[in-house]
Design a protein around this motif. Structure first.
Motif, PDB file in Angstrom:
ATOM      1  N   GLN A   5       0.823  -1.218   0.000  1.00 48.75           N
ATOM      2  CA  GLN A   5       0.000   0.000   0.000  1.00 48.75           C
ATOM      3  C   GLN A   5       0.861   1.274   0.000  1.00 48.75           C
ATOM      4  O   GLN A   5       0.583   2.235  -0.696  1.00 48.75           O
ATOM      5  N   PHE A  23       2.064   1.895  -3.391  1.00 50.30           N
ATOM      6  CA  PHE A  23       0.965   2.368  -4.238  1.00 50.30           C
ATOM      7  C   PHE A  23       0.765   3.873  -4.040  1.00 50.30           C
ATOM      8  O   PHE A  23       0.594   4.622  -5.000  1.00 50.30           O
ATOM      9  N   GLU A  24       0.830   4.302  -2.780  1.00 48.58           N
ATOM     10  CA  GLU A  24       0.623   5.726  -2.502  1.00 48.58           C
ATOM     11  C   GLU A  24       1.718   6.592  -3.128  1.00 48.58           C
ATOM     12  O   GLU A  24       1.465   7.688  -3.608  1.00 48.58           O
ATOM     13  N   GLN A  41       0.867   6.719  -6.804  1.00 49.39           N
ATOM     14  CA  GLN A  41      -0.313   7.596  -6.985  1.00 49.39           C
ATOM     15  C   GLN A  41       0.119   9.056  -6.963  1.00 49.39           C
ATOM     16  O   GLN A  41      -0.269   9.855  -7.809  1.00 49.39           O
ATOM     17  N   GLN A  98      -8.060   3.552  -5.671  1.00 48.27           N
ATOM     18  CA  GLN A  98      -7.710   2.217  -5.174  1.00 48.27           C
ATOM     19  C   GLN A  98      -8.162   1.099  -6.128  1.00 48.27           C
ATOM     20  O   GLN A  98      -7.463   0.112  -6.310  1.00 48.27           O
ATOM     21  N   LYS A 127      -5.672  -0.093  -8.703  1.00 49.72           N
ATOM     22  CA  LYS A 127      -4.356  -0.558  -8.243  1.00 49.72           C
ATOM     23  C   LYS A 127      -3.858  -1.718  -9.118  1.00 49.72           C
ATOM     24  O   LYS A 127      -2.700  -1.750  -9.521  1.00 49.72           O
ATOM     25  N   SER A 128      -4.767  -2.643  -9.442  1.00 44.58           N
ATOM     26  CA  SER A 128      -4.308  -3.793 -10.223  1.00 44.58           C
ATOM     27  C   SER A 128      -3.919  -3.357 -11.645  1.00 44.58           C
ATOM     28  O   SER A 128      -3.003  -3.926 -12.244  1.00 44.58           O
ATOM     29  N   GLU A 139      -0.440  -2.109 -11.202  1.00 48.12           N
ATOM     30  CA  GLU A 139       0.495  -3.228 -11.020  1.00 48.12           C
ATOM     31  C   GLU A 139       0.798  -3.896 -12.361  1.00 48.12           C
ATOM     32  O   GLU A 139       1.955  -4.156 -12.695  1.00 48.12           O
TER      33      GLU A 139
END
Ligand code: SAM
Length: 294
Positions: free
Chosen positions: A21, A24-25, A28, A41, A44-45, A48
């Motif tokens: 996470q 991810f942030e 982002q 959110q 996210k995939s 990825e």
């Protein structure tokens, strides 16, 4: 023998590592800071998968290493890699004459322009977030048709900008799959497209010559030379931005309008926004503003 499902699972586990996470942030924030786009959110995939594909091409093993390259490489290498990645992460979906009501509004605007301006005037148009070119070519077809119908001596030029270089290069070529071109009115298709293979058409050079494609990050509108534009067309780009940023960009675009010029946005794309020099164009199913003449 391993089943195809098992092979697929093993491949996807290996090729798309899960992102922490915290990581991810960071991604982002990087994406938003540089492009304005917010990645929620649920996407996210998508992030990825897109990063993993690119990391595999570069022979990199983890997100952290790739992030490091993007923020700490040499200026040139960072810029080149960022431009590849932006192309993978942005949504470029588009089509000819997308949202008919906006084009009907442009048709009326062009007719008024011909009425109100002396013969030999130039109509200057800017397509912001033009993607692969369908939008500026649609505007060019629409304006050409109006100019021909009115037998005017006016002329027009379109500047079409986008953040993604590969996208702009497709736009410049103006070659489209037949299934996309088949959505265009047959009369316009006949007049403005040439068949280049069984499954592809190219926009006629008479139209391509009217458009100047250039890279521009809309967060850096202040660096753009465009001034006194008669028409600014910006649809389906601001939807990915935060509200405050949308308002900021629309304000900057408004400053580039000529007196009497019109800015067309996608419906609902900016709310609670106004500008002292602009008035809302009251036409149903559109979102447009016109700069007062004085
Ligand atoms: C969904 S497409 C919309 C294309 C077209 N305007 C339409 O309505 O069909 C969004 C486009 O905005 C571009 N874009 C995203 N962020 C941008 C930015 N910060 N500056 C300029 N263009 C951007 C993308 O590369 C993409 O081509």
């Amino acid at each position: 023998m391993m089943s195809s499902v098992a092979v697929k699972d093993r491949w996807s586990i290996k090729s798309t590592p899960a992102m922490e996470q915290e990581q991810f942030e960071l991604w982002q924030a990087l994406l938003e800071e540089r492009t304005g786009m917010t990645l929620n959110q649920e996407r996210k995939s998508f992030l990825e998968t897109s990063l993993s594909i690119r990391m595999r091409e570069l022979g990199l093993a983890d997100y952290e290493e790739y992030y490091g390259q993007l923020v700490a490489g040499t200026t040139e290498s960072k810029a080149m890699e960022w431009s590849v990645l932006v192309d993978r992460l942005t949504v470029q979906e588009t089509s000819f004459f997308r949202h008919q009501s906006s084009y009907a509004l442009v048709e009326t605007f062009v007719n008024n322009f011909i009425d109100e301006n002396p013969s030999g005037s130039s109509l200057d148009v800017w397509s912001v977030g033009c993607s692969t070119g369908e939008e500026p070519y649609s505007l060019a077809m629409m304006i050409s048709e109006q100019f021909a119908a009115r037998e005017t001596n006016d002329y027009f030029g379109i500047t079409a900008t986008d953040i993604s270089l590969p996208t702009l290069s497709k736009a410049r070529k103006g070659v489209y799959a037949a299934r996309k071109v088949e959505q265009v009115d047959p009369r316009l298709r006949e007049k403005y497209f040439e068949s280049v293979s069984e499954r592809e058409y190219q926009v006629a050079s008479s139209l391509r010559d009217r458009i100047c494609f250039a890279r521009l990050n809309v967060l850096e509108v202040n660096k753009a030379p465009m001034q006194n534009m008669d028409l600014i067309f910006c649809q389906n780009m601001l939807i990915y931005f935060r509200r405050w940023r949308k308002k900021q960009i629309v304000t900057r675009l408004a400053e580039r309008l000529a007196p009497g010029g019109m800015m067309v946005l996608g419906i609902g794309e900016v709310t609670d926004w106004s500008h002292p020099d602009l008035e809302r164009v009251q036409v149903p199913d559109t979102l447009a503003f016109r700069r007062r003449k004085n």
